[in-house]
Scaffold this motif. Structure first.
Motif, mmCIF file in Angstrom:
data_model
loop_
_atom_site.group_PDB
_atom_site.id
_atom_site.type_symbol
_atom_site.label_atom_id
_atom_site.label_comp_id
_atom_site.label_asym_id
_atom_site.label_seq_id
_atom_site.Cartn_x
_atom_site.Cartn_y
_atom_site.Cartn_z
ATOM 1 N N PHE A 156 38.727 32.464 51.832
ATOM 2 C CA PHE A 156 39.279 32.346 53.171
ATOM 3 C C PHE A 156 38.445 33.245 54.080
ATOM 4 O O PHE A 156 37.697 34.096 53.603
ATOM 5 C CB PHE A 156 40.747 32.779 53.184
ATOM 6 N N PRO A 157 38.553 33.120 55.402
ATOM 7 C CA PRO A 157 37.724 33.948 56.291
ATOM 8 C C PRO A 157 37.878 35.455 56.078
ATOM 9 O O PRO A 157 36.913 36.201 56.218
ATOM 10 C CB PRO A 157 38.188 33.541 57.693
ATOM 11 N N THR A 158 39.061 35.943 55.728
ATOM 12 C CA THR A 158 39.249 37.396 55.602
ATOM 13 C C THR A 158 39.586 37.865 54.196
ATOM 14 O O THR A 158 39.777 39.049 53.982
ATOM 15 C CB THR A 158 40.374 37.876 56.539
ATOM 16 N N HIS A 159 39.671 36.952 53.236
ATOM 17 C CA HIS A 159 39.971 37.377 51.876
ATOM 18 C C HIS A 159 39.517 36.338 50.852
ATOM 19 O O HIS A 159 39.277 35.185 51.184
ATOM 20 C CB HIS A 159 41.455 37.720 51.698
ATOM 21 N N LEU A 160 39.414 36.798 49.622
ATOM 22 C CA LEU A 160 38.987 35.966 48.507
ATOM 23 C C LEU A 160 39.968 36.154 47.368
ATOM 24 O O LEU A 160 40.239 37.288 46.959
ATOM 25 C CB LEU A 160 37.572 36.376 48.060
ATOM 26 N N HIS A 161 40.523 35.065 46.876
ATOM 27 C CA HIS A 161 41.427 35.108 45.728
ATOM 28 C C HIS A 161 40.651 34.622 44.512
ATOM 29 O O HIS A 161 40.065 33.532 44.552
ATOM 30 C CB HIS A 161 42.628 34.193 45.940
ATOM 31 N N THR A 162 40.645 35.404 43.463
ATOM 32 C CA THR A 162 39.970 34.998 42.239
ATOM 33 C C THR A 162 40.861 35.288 41.040
ATOM 34 O O THR A 162 41.711 36.174 41.076
ATOM 35 C CB THR A 162 38.635 35.742 42.029
ATOM 36 N N GLN A 163 40.652 34.528 39.998
ATOM 37 C CA GLN A 163 41.239 34.845 38.703
ATOM 38 C C GLN A 163 40.059 34.977 37.756
ATOM 39 O O GLN A 163 39.207 34.087 37.677
ATOM 40 C CB GLN A 163 42.184 33.751 38.217
ATOM 41 N N VAL A 164 39.986 36.117 37.091
ATOM 42 C CA VAL A 164 38.859 36.377 36.208
ATOM 43 C C VAL A 164 39.361 36.740 34.815
ATOM 44 O O VAL A 164 40.471 37.245 34.640
ATOM 45 C CB VAL A 164 37.948 37.505 36.751
ATOM 46 N N GLN A 165 38.528 36.443 33.845
ATOM 47 C CA GLN A 165 38.808 36.855 32.478
ATOM 48 C C GLN A 165 37.941 38.080 32.212
ATOM 49 O O GLN A 165 36.717 38.035 32.402
ATOM 50 C CB GLN A 165 38.473 35.737 31.503
ATOM 51 N N ILE A 166 38.585 39.188 31.852
ATOM 52 C CA ILE A 166 37.851 40.428 31.617
ATOM 53 C C ILE A 166 37.847 40.762 30.130
ATOM 54 O O ILE A 166 38.745 40.365 29.381
ATOM 55 C CB ILE A 166 38.436 41.613 32.418
ATOM 56 N N GLU A 188 33.637 51.717 25.960
ATOM 57 C CA GLU A 188 32.953 50.558 26.510
ATOM 58 C C GLU A 188 33.533 50.229 27.876
ATOM 59 O O GLU A 188 34.742 50.306 28.069
ATOM 60 C CB GLU A 188 33.117 49.359 25.578
ATOM 61 N N PRO A 189 32.680 49.812 28.800
ATOM 62 C CA PRO A 189 33.189 49.482 30.140
ATOM 63 C C PRO A 189 33.952 48.164 30.140
ATOM 64 O O PRO A 189 33.742 47.307 29.292
ATOM 65 C CB PRO A 189 31.919 49.366 30.977
ATOM 66 N N ILE A 190 34.848 48.031 31.099
ATOM 67 C CA ILE A 190 35.510 46.755 31.326
ATOM 68 C C ILE A 190 34.485 45.847 31.991
ATOM 69 O O ILE A 190 33.834 46.228 32.955
ATOM 70 C CB ILE A 190 36.739 46.929 32.229
ATOM 71 N N THR A 191 34.314 44.649 31.454
ATOM 72 C CA THR A 191 33.357 43.706 32.039
ATOM 73 C C THR A 191 34.050 42.381 32.308
ATOM 74 O O THR A 191 35.083 42.070 31.708
ATOM 75 C CB THR A 191 32.147 43.470 31.100
ATOM 76 N N MET A 192 33.479 41.623 33.206
ATOM 77 C CA MET A 192 34.010 40.311 33.512
ATOM 78 C C MET A 192 33.329 39.283 32.632
ATOM 79 O O MET A 192 32.099 39.205 32.599
ATOM 80 C CB MET A 192 33.788 39.975 34.985
ATOM 81 N N GLN A 193 34.126 38.529 31.903
ATOM 82 C CA GLN A 193 33.569 37.475 31.061
ATOM 83 C C GLN A 193 33.247 36.231 31.882
ATOM 84 O O GLN A 193 32.181 35.656 31.747
ATOM 85 C CB GLN A 193 34.528 37.127 29.935
ATOM 86 N N LYS A 194 34.212 35.822 32.734
ATOM 87 C CA LYS A 194 33.956 34.657 33.574
ATOM 88 C C LYS A 194 34.957 34.597 34.717
ATOM 89 O O LYS A 194 36.044 35.169 34.652
ATOM 90 C CB LYS A 194 34.022 33.363 32.761
ATOM 91 N N ILE A 195 34.565 33.885 35.757
ATOM 92 C CA ILE A 195 35.469 33.588 36.865
ATOM 93 C C ILE A 195 36.176 32.287 36.503
ATOM 94 O O ILE A 195 35.534 31.266 36.283
ATOM 95 C CB ILE A 195 34.710 33.448 38.193
ATOM 96 N N VAL A 196 37.488 32.341 36.424
ATOM 97 C CA VAL A 196 38.272 31.164 36.062
ATOM 98 C C VAL A 196 38.553 30.316 37.294
ATOM 99 O O VAL A 196 38.481 29.091 37.259
ATOM 100 C CB VAL A 196 39.598 31.587 35.381
ATOM 101 N N ARG A 197 38.860 30.989 38.415
ATOM 102 C CA ARG A 197 39.207 30.289 39.651
ATOM 103 C C ARG A 197 38.820 31.177 40.822
ATOM 104 O O ARG A 197 38.936 32.385 40.748
ATOM 105 C CB ARG A 197 40.710 30.023 39.660
ATOM 106 N N ALA A 198 38.360 30.561 41.905
ATOM 107 C CA ALA A 198 38.044 31.308 43.123
ATOM 108 C C ALA A 198 38.389 30.449 44.328
ATOM 109 O O ALA A 198 38.102 29.250 44.352
ATOM 110 C CB ALA A 198 36.573 31.703 43.161
ATOM 111 N N GLU A 199 39.017 31.081 45.312
ATOM 112 C CA GLU A 199 39.393 30.395 46.536
ATOM 113 C C GLU A 199 39.118 31.338 47.701
ATOM 114 O O GLU A 199 39.671 32.435 47.756
ATOM 115 C CB GLU A 199 40.875 30.015 46.487
#
Length: 149
Positions: A14-24, A1-12
């Protein structure tokens, strides 16, 4: 089975990058579980370009289906800008995309784990979660016409 993302817990963002915490969601097909203290750091590539980094504070693999929190730092650079834009467009359109997680000796501060992880490459299918953007529409029809709320 493929790894899938259940939900985005946090996202922040910036102009050159994106920080996220996801539950997979993932499946450990082995009957053996293992708990490892981190941190663990991995490079992410897509479409042949460095795409960002993934990190985990610990790994607690249990047999069967499980969930795990992963921190991602997606980076927008001149060399990967097109790949990053294509990934974001694919996410919006719910396209299944192939990403590669690559480990190196710097993936763990534990010398034994660093040797084990060095050179590990795990391609996986990234499937965005299904999402509803419109939850409901309420309409009233009366003498003055249609009123939508």
């Amino acid at each position: 089975e493929p790894i899938t993302m259940q939900k985005i817990v946090r996202a922040e963002g910036f102009p050159t990058h994106l920080h996220t915490q996801v539950q997979i969601n993932l499946v450990n097909p082995s009957p053996i579980g293992v708990a490892l203290e981190g941190p663990f750091r991995f490079n992410i590539t897509q479409r042949g370009h460095h795409f960002g980094k993934a990190s985990l504070s610990q790994v607690d693999l249990k047999p069967g289906k499980m969930t795990m929190l992963v921190n991602f730092a997606l980076e927008d650079t001149a060399t990967n800008h097109d790949a990053l834009c294509a990934f974001i467009l694919g996410y919006i359109t719910a396209e299944v995309q192939t990403l590669s997680v690559m480990a190196s000796r710097r993936s763990s501060s534990n010398p034994l784990l660093a040797l084990v992880l060095d050179g590990l490459q795990l391609p996986f299918r990234f499937e965005p979660p299904k999402a509803s953007f419109i939850h409901y529409i309420s309409a009233n029809v009366g003498l003055i016409g249609l009123q939508v709320t």
